[in-house]
Structures are given as C-alpha cells and as structure tokens.
Design a protein around this motif. Structure first.
Motif, PDB file in Angstrom:
ATOM      1  N   PHE A  94      80.335 112.216   4.343  1.00  0.00           N
ATOM      2  CA  PHE A  94      79.783 111.106   5.120  1.00  0.00           C
ATOM      3  C   PHE A  94      80.468 109.812   4.685  1.00  0.00           C
ATOM      4  O   PHE A  94      80.596 109.544   3.485  1.00  0.00           O
ATOM      5  CB  PHE A  94      78.272 110.980   4.893  1.00  0.00           C
ATOM      6  CG  PHE A  94      77.472 112.138   5.432  1.00  0.00           C
ATOM      7  CD1 PHE A  94      77.069 112.163   6.759  1.00  0.00           C
ATOM      8  CD2 PHE A  94      77.113 113.192   4.610  1.00  0.00           C
ATOM      9  CE1 PHE A  94      76.326 113.228   7.247  1.00  0.00           C
ATOM     10  CE2 PHE A  94      76.373 114.258   5.086  1.00  0.00           C
ATOM     11  CZ  PHE A  94      75.974 114.277   6.412  1.00  0.00           C
ATOM     12  N   PHE A  95      80.881 108.989   5.682  1.00  0.00           N
ATOM     13  CA  PHE A  95      81.553 107.722   5.406  1.00  0.00           C
ATOM     14  C   PHE A  95      80.888 106.610   6.203  1.00  0.00           C
ATOM     15  O   PHE A  95      80.171 106.864   7.180  1.00  0.00           O
ATOM     16  CB  PHE A  95      83.036 107.801   5.782  1.00  0.00           C
ATOM     17  CG  PHE A  95      83.795 108.888   5.068  1.00  0.00           C
ATOM     18  CD1 PHE A  95      84.393 108.648   3.843  1.00  0.00           C
ATOM     19  CD2 PHE A  95      83.904 110.161   5.615  1.00  0.00           C
ATOM     20  CE1 PHE A  95      85.083 109.640   3.175  1.00  0.00           C
ATOM     21  CE2 PHE A  95      84.587 111.173   4.959  1.00  0.00           C
ATOM     22  CZ  PHE A  95      85.181 110.910   3.733  1.00  0.00           C
ATOM     23  N   ASP A  96      81.137 105.356   5.769  1.00  0.00           N
ATOM     24  CA  ASP A  96      80.648 104.235   6.563  1.00  0.00           C
ATOM     25  C   ASP A  96      81.642 103.959   7.688  1.00  0.00           C
ATOM     26  O   ASP A  96      82.619 104.685   7.883  1.00  0.00           O
ATOM     27  CB  ASP A  96      80.399 103.004   5.684  1.00  0.00           C
ATOM     28  CG  ASP A  96      81.681 102.416   5.103  1.00  0.00           C
ATOM     29  OD1 ASP A  96      82.788 102.868   5.478  1.00  0.00           O
ATOM     30  OD2 ASP A  96      81.589 101.488   4.282  1.00  0.00           O
ATOM     31  N   ALA A 188      78.819 107.475  14.557  1.00  0.00           N
ATOM     32  CA  ALA A 188      77.625 106.824  15.094  1.00  0.00           C
ATOM     33  C   ALA A 188      77.726 105.329  14.816  1.00  0.00           C
ATOM     34  O   ALA A 188      78.001 104.920  13.691  1.00  0.00           O
ATOM     35  CB  ALA A 188      76.363 107.403  14.469  1.00  0.00           C
ATOM     36  N   MET A 189      77.492 104.506  15.841  1.00  0.00           N
ATOM     37  CA  MET A 189      77.684 103.059  15.728  1.00  0.00           C
ATOM     38  C   MET A 189      76.378 102.319  15.980  1.00  0.00           C
ATOM     39  O   MET A 189      75.686 102.563  16.976  1.00  0.00           O
ATOM     40  CB  MET A 189      78.740 102.598  16.742  1.00  0.00           C
ATOM     41  CG  MET A 189      80.120 103.177  16.475  1.00  0.00           C
ATOM     42  SD  MET A 189      81.214 103.045  17.896  1.00  0.00           S
ATOM     43  CE  MET A 189      80.553 104.319  18.972  1.00  0.00           C
ATOM     44  N   ALA A 219      72.953  99.565  11.823  1.00  0.00           N
ATOM     45  CA  ALA A 219      72.643  98.379  12.629  1.00  0.00           C
ATOM     46  C   ALA A 219      72.786  97.094  11.834  1.00  0.00           C
ATOM     47  O   ALA A 219      73.071  96.034  12.414  1.00  0.00           O
ATOM     48  CB  ALA A 219      71.226  98.509  13.193  1.00  0.00           C
ATOM     49  N   ASP A 220      72.570  97.151  10.501  1.00  0.00           N
ATOM     50  CA  ASP A 220      72.692  95.936   9.703  1.00  0.00           C
ATOM     51  C   ASP A 220      74.094  95.754   9.127  1.00  0.00           C
ATOM     52  O   ASP A 220      74.329  94.832   8.348  1.00  0.00           O
ATOM     53  CB  ASP A 220      71.651  95.918   8.577  1.00  0.00           C
ATOM     54  CG  ASP A 220      71.708  97.157   7.693  1.00  0.00           C
ATOM     55  OD1 ASP A 220      72.518  98.057   7.992  1.00  0.00           O
ATOM     56  OD2 ASP A 220      70.948  97.226   6.710  1.00  0.00           O
ATOM     57  N   ASP A 221      75.031  96.623   9.495  1.00  0.00           N
ATOM     58  CA  ASP A 221      76.430  96.416   9.140  1.00  0.00           C
ATOM     59  C   ASP A 221      77.036  95.395  10.099  1.00  0.00           C
ATOM     60  O   ASP A 221      76.542  95.223  11.221  1.00  0.00           O
ATOM     61  CB  ASP A 221      77.214  97.734   9.224  1.00  0.00           C
ATOM     62  CG  ASP A 221      76.841  98.706   8.115  1.00  0.00           C
ATOM     63  OD1 ASP A 221      76.419  98.230   7.051  1.00  0.00           O
ATOM     64  OD2 ASP A 221      76.968  99.930   8.312  1.00  0.00           O
ATOM     65  N   PRO A 222      78.120  94.732   9.695  1.00  0.00           N
ATOM     66  CA  PRO A 222      78.722  93.708  10.561  1.00  0.00           C
ATOM     67  C   PRO A 222      79.182  94.280  11.904  1.00  0.00           C
ATOM     68  O   PRO A 222      79.619  95.431  11.993  1.00  0.00           O
ATOM     69  CB  PRO A 222      79.917  93.202   9.746  1.00  0.00           C
ATOM     70  CG  PRO A 222      79.579  93.528   8.329  1.00  0.00           C
ATOM     71  CD  PRO A 222      78.774  94.799   8.379  1.00  0.00           C
ATOM     72  N   ALA A 223      79.082  93.453  12.946  1.00  0.00           N
ATOM     73  CA  ALA A 223      79.490  93.876  14.286  1.00  0.00           C
ATOM     74  C   ALA A 223      80.977  94.203  14.332  1.00  0.00           C
ATOM     75  O   ALA A 223      81.403  95.106  15.069  1.00  0.00           O
ATOM     76  CB  ALA A 223      79.155  92.789  15.305  1.00  0.00           C
ATOM     77  N   ALA A 261      78.509  94.836  20.354  1.00  0.00           N
ATOM     78  CA  ALA A 261      79.334  94.241  19.305  1.00  0.00           C
ATOM     79  C   ALA A 261      80.506  93.479  19.922  1.00  0.00           C
ATOM     80  O   ALA A 261      80.850  92.378  19.475  1.00  0.00           O
ATOM     81  CB  ALA A 261      79.838  95.322  18.352  1.00  0.00           C
ATOM     82  N   LEU A 262      81.120  94.055  20.959  1.00  0.00           N
ATOM     83  CA  LEU A 262      82.190  93.348  21.667  1.00  0.00           C
ATOM     84  C   LEU A 262      81.676  92.049  22.275  1.00  0.00           C
ATOM     85  O   LEU A 262      82.358  91.025  22.244  1.00  0.00           O
ATOM     86  CB  LEU A 262      82.765  94.239  22.773  1.00  0.00           C
ATOM     87  CG  LEU A 262      83.697  95.376  22.371  1.00  0.00           C
ATOM     88  CD1 LEU A 262      84.162  96.125  23.616  1.00  0.00           C
ATOM     89  CD2 LEU A 262      84.911  94.855  21.606  1.00  0.00           C
TER      90      LEU A 262
END
Length: 282
Positions: A94-96, A188-189, A219-223, A261-262
C-alpha cells in the motif's frame, strides 16, 4: 569538486495561493520541473513547475503551502522531472498518492526510476482489443464487456456501494485463456480514512493483496497530490506490463474527487472557469 549547474535556488517568492506559489526573477525554468521548497522552519516540501514564463514560475506544492512566507522561503529548482521508483516488489503493498509506503513497510528498492509523464503511444500500433477481462460482475461481463486495452467508466450516485464494487472487481478480475500473469493497480483518490481502511482490510482479508499494487490518496491529503496519483498508478502499470509481460488492470476511483482537485487548482490559478466552476480543459 563537481558542481551541479542545473540546480538553481531563489528566495523570491512573490505570493502563495492555496497549493500554489509564484516565484519571480527566475531563469531557465522548465515546465514540469521538480522543485524543493525549504520553509523558514527548515521543513522541506516538494513541488512541480505548473507554469513557466519570462522571469516567473508558478509552482504547485504537493504538501500544501502552509509555513511558506515571501521573505525567507528558499525555492530550489532541481532541473529534473517528476519520477517514481518502480519495482515488481510493489505488488502486495500500500502506498500514498505519491508512491510513498503507507503500510508501515520499508521503502521499495527500485529496479528503475521512471517519469510519471509517460510516453505517447501510437494508436495505430496498438493490438486490436479482443481479450476478454472477466470481472465477475454479470451486468458488466454480459452487457458492457471489459476488454484488454480498453477503458470502461462506471457511473455511480451518492449512497450507492461504488467502493464495494471497485473492490470486488479488483479481487475477481482475470483474463481467460492465457498463461500470462495478471495483476491490478488500484488507485483511490480523495477517499476518507474509513474508506481507506475498508480497502486495506478487504484486500488483506481476501488475499487479493498478493496481486494488487494499491495507491491511497486521502481526503485530507493535498489536492495537488490527488492530481498526480493517476499518473503514478499508470506509470507503475506500464512498468509491470512492459518489463514483466503482465496483464494489468488499472482501477481509478473516485474520479469526481480528481475533478474537484482540478477545479481547486484552477481556481487558485485564477483561470476562467467552465461549467460548475470546472476548468475547460478537464
């Protein structure tokens, strides 16, 4: 002593807006160039040149622009492009959203380091899509068949079990009538911690993780990271397909979060919005 002349450092940040910073009085900057940002507190962030013009560069910061000021922040242009370490050992991990381990395991020992921009493919050189990918979902297999080399969008609505469906396809998908190994790259984004926990538990509990490379952008990761995640996933898929002759199924969810995010980045760049505020190039 050898000096790397491709690395240039500036302290000329003019402004910071959302995930973007504007650096002025720059020279020789290229679009897509990787940038290291060092805040006054010594924290190092990674970014990428989003726009380059005479004397000005717009940089997207993956970790967000918090802690960046306009006087003491150092911006270092590396002269390199965005790359990811790839290896067959990524299967089962698993990766970010940027390809860093999220499962508590060690960093991947890279077999290669590839650009996430990819290489254009001549559409006339592609094999005609004819190999059936069985998903185990009767309505897809019978009425909207997925074929190797083909994209298949699945539309869903609020409250519907689209995450369970994506996980089921990742577990069950296979190519019939071939001896070539099969693997899944799952990205998954913009998902919640609860959804990330669901995917991790489902893949581990069913044993499907043994053939899946999983990228989870929360969801709390940067856009900005959300926009890069599909490129990271597709670069990994191309490596496994071309270097190991594997059948690879790429699953991307949720594209709505990617589009939002875009929209956020487009608003920060003050671009003319299209319908519902989304950029016209989406």
């Amino acid at each position: 002593m050898i000096t790397d002349t491709s690395v240039r450092e500036y302290r000329t940040v003019r402004e910071a807006a959302g995930p973007l910073i504007v650096v002025e009085k720059v020279e020789g900057i290229s679009y897509g160039e990787v940038v290291k940002i060092i805040t006054p507190e010594g924290e190092e962030k990674t970014g990428q040149v989003l726009e380059a013009s005479t004397g000005i560069a717009v940089v997207q910061v993956f970790e967000g622009a918090s802690g960046i000021d306009t006087s003491m922040t150092k911006v270092r242009f590396t002269g390199d492009i965005m790359k990811i370490n790839v290896s067959q050992d990524m299967i089962g991990r698993f990766f970010d959203g940027l390809g860093r381990p999220r499962d508590g395991g060690p960093e991947v020992i890279p077999e290669d380091r590839l650009s996430v921009t990819g290489t254009p493919i001549n559409p006339t050189a592609r094999d005609y899509p004819r190999e059936f990918i069985q998903t185990g979902i009767s309505t897809i297999d019978g009425m909207n068949t997925l074929v190797r080399g083909q994209k298949l969008p699945i539309f869903s609505g609020a409250g519907l079990p689209h995450n369970a469906l994506a996980a089921q396809i990742a577990r069950q998908a296979k190519v019939l009538g071939t001896e070539e190994p099969f693997s899944v790259v799952f990205a998954a984004m913009g998902i919640t911690h609860e959804e990330a926990s669901f995917f991790m538990h489902d893949f581990e509990h069913t044993g499907a993780i043994d053939r899946i490379v999983t990228f989870l952008n929360l969801a709390d990761d940067p856009a900005i990271e959300r926009v890069i995640t599909p490129r990271i996933a597709l670069t990994t898929a191309e490596f496994l397909a071309y270097e190991y002759d594997m059948h690879i199924l790429v699953i991307l969810t949720d594209m709505t979060n990617y589009c939002e995010a875009l929209r956020e980045i487009s608003a920060a760049r003050e671009e003319v919005p299209g319908r519902r505020g989304y950029p016209g190039y989406m």
